[in-house]
Design an enzyme around this catalytic site. Sequence first.
Site, short mmCIF file in Angstrom:
data_model
loop_
_atom_site.label_atom_id
_atom_site.label_comp_id
_atom_site.label_asym_id
_atom_site.label_seq_id
_atom_site.Cartn_x
_atom_site.Cartn_y
_atom_site.Cartn_z
N ASP A 1 -0.35 2.26 3.16
CA ASP A 1 0.82 2.49 4.02
C ASP A 1 0.76 3.93 4.52
OD1 ASP A 1 3.20 2.29 5.32
OD2 ASP A 1 4.45 2.07 3.53
N GLU B 1 0.18 -0.29 8.33
CA GLU B 1 0.02 -0.72 6.94
C GLU B 1 -0.79 -2.00 6.88
OE1 GLU B 1 3.27 -2.45 4.68
OE2 GLU B 1 4.56 -2.26 6.44
#
EC number: 2.7.7.7
Length: 367
Positions: free
Chosen positions: A18, A117
């Site tokens: 992420d 992500e």
Amino acid sequence: MLEFPLINDTSRKIIHIDMDAFFAQVEMRDDPSLKDKPVIIGNDPRKTGGRGVVSTCNYEARKYGVHSAMSSKEAYERCPNAVFISGNYSHYREVGMQIREIFKCYTDLVEPMSIDEAYLDVTTNKLGIKSAVKVAKLIQYDIWQELHLTCSAGVSYNKFIAKLASDFQKPAGLTVVLPEEAQEFLKKLPIAKFHGVGKKSVERLHDMDIYTGADLLKISEITLIDRFGRFGFDLFRKARGISNSPVKPNRVRKSIGSERTYGKLLYNEDDIKAELTKNAKRVAESAQKAKKVGRIIVIKVRYSDFSTLTKRMTLDKSTQDFDTIDRISHSIFDQLEENSSGVRLLGVTLTGLEDQEGRQLDLDNLA
């Protein structure tokens, strides 16, 4: 009642990457003068008459309580010294593709969840590295060396726990949860941190005296299903660290939209916004029924002369919530140039879709 065996595959090695405050971080990288300043991606309310919404912001701005989907006006009130940047989303997409190319150096089992992500299954990988932790560290290193951007990584045996782990030490963190550690990790976690539990659902769980993973673990499967429907089945398993969802490369990207053509042109702003709200409601209901969440909201306006405008807003987090879709649709509309000709068509679309599993949603819609 039918009971199914609790099969828990702990043999996989899953990484969740992420990027840290991605849009804002790209802007800070490209403009070093922004270092140590609060940066907000969204229209400056001083230039739009107070209109606009925050797409995302950096960690400095978050110290003031600024967050995505907040109105730009409130963000300015909380952080008047913030630098507002309207955002260059095509540039962000380009950088996102560069990040994906780094992922592909290690595995083809990459499931992008959004522009910033992704899940990676590195159980077997191109470099033959046995340690998923080592792979995660190498990916973090490569992204920093090649793109001068930081990311956080979670490493575990399934997507659910890997995602929770990546959120645990931001920014630039690396959290590892081994199979034998998962239960203790989940027990200590506030229920609001469980991905897939929205605000209203947190309230319902709190009403049941469920505040942590440990509390959830005490509740029977029958009780959870009775209270939350099909999702209670998933909650029961997630409390035990069970989630066998595979990493799905080449996921089909779809959108959910609602648009209407009006035989009688719309001129009154109140009428136009009422129709926007109806479209937003249909989109939210369709997304909830399809068990999808999306990160990009698009509105489409066609005028009496058949000229058509489309404008989009990319959010920091995916949603299927009606209030959010409605509020942002109105905010996007407010940013369009004024046009006195009547409106012939209005549309609202939710795109950048992904499965609701592992994302924020409202359990009330699943009961």
